[in-house]
Design an enzyme around this catalytic site. Sequence first.
Site, PDB file in Angstrom:
ATOM      1  N   GLY A   1     -10.429 -11.454   4.748  1.00 49.66           N
ATOM      2  CA  GLY A   1      -9.186 -11.573   4.012  1.00 49.66           C
ATOM      3  C   GLY A   1      -7.995 -11.806   4.864  1.00 49.66           C
ATOM      4  CB  ALA A   2      -7.582 -13.541   8.035  1.00 48.13           C
TER       5      ALA A   2
ATOM      6  N   GLY B   1      -4.267 -13.257   3.476  1.00 47.66           N
ATOM      7  CA  GLY B   1      -3.436 -12.439   2.586  1.00 47.66           C
ATOM      8  C   GLY B   1      -2.239 -11.995   3.591  1.00 47.66           C
TER       9      GLY B   1
ATOM     10  CB  ILE C   1      -2.316  -6.559   4.769  1.00 42.65           C
ATOM     11  CG1 ILE C   1      -1.010  -5.614   3.916  1.00 42.65           C
ATOM     12  CG2 ILE C   1      -2.850  -5.542   5.812  1.00 42.65           C
ATOM     13  CD1 ILE C   1      -1.601  -4.592   3.245  1.00 42.65           C
TER      14      ILE C   1
ATOM     15  CB  SER D   1      -5.390   1.907  -1.326  1.00 44.26           C
ATOM     16  OG  SER D   1      -4.394   2.061  -2.035  1.00 44.26           O
TER      17      SER D   1
ATOM     18  CE1 TYR E   1      -7.245  -1.984  -4.635  1.00 45.18           C
ATOM     19  CE2 TYR E   1      -5.672  -0.372  -4.882  1.00 45.18           C
ATOM     20  CZ  TYR E   1      -6.075  -1.515  -4.140  1.00 45.18           C
ATOM     21  OH  TYR E   1      -5.756  -1.752  -2.816  1.00 45.18           O
TER      22      TYR E   1
END
Length: 240
Positions: free
Chosen positions: A9-10, A12, A14, A135, A148
């Site tokens: 997920g590079a 995005g 974060i 999270s 989630y």
Amino acid sequence: MKRFVLVTGASGAIGKAISIKLASSGYSLYLHYDRNQKEMDALLREIDSFGGEYIPIKANFVSKTGYLELVDQIFSIDAIVHNAGNALYGLLEDLEEEEAEALIRLHVTTPLLLTKKLVPKLRQKQNGNIVIVSSVWGQTGASYEVAYSTVKGAQLAFAKALSKELAPSKIRVNAVAPGAIQTPLMEKFSEEELDAIAAEIPSGRLGTPEEVANGVEFLLSEKSSYITGQVLAINGGWLT
């Protein structure tokens, strides 16, 4: 000798901050992304001056075999940062089965199977490292984000269990649990709602992607060499 880290997920907010931080710290990177080619191209331009080796890899982690597209392109590896993910907001009663399956595959099944494939390569280094970006909702749960919260909680259990299994192989496993972070995911909230969230946080503000990246870099570094199986809360004192 180059130290290679896989960041999923590079592209995005974060993931990009983590990648920039690690590149600036001397790491070479495998940079996973899926659909956001424009952001990946921008990231590659931004980190080019740091002088490492940066390899973009496109793979769909919601697909049942998507993670294999990535595994086949990874050779030497020192660490994994499991960061790929997305949020899902709404009542549990409104959750579609397809949404649940996609959420579980992206946040739980794919990281589990991807790690399984890469552990032998990490073990070769005798100093491997895994960091999972979870999270605050994985710690405390949130109404309207039940699904989630569920997958993020599973990630924390994964980190704790895997840390015990891999410690004899000198592979550390930890997680970070960001709170409210200034990313595009927060754009669904109005300015008034964001102000209300900030007012609940003892530090009085939302966090930044760079602050999450600092936590990830710390857990990958030798400064945390005796830390494994832990969850680093990066939330300004919110919901502790």
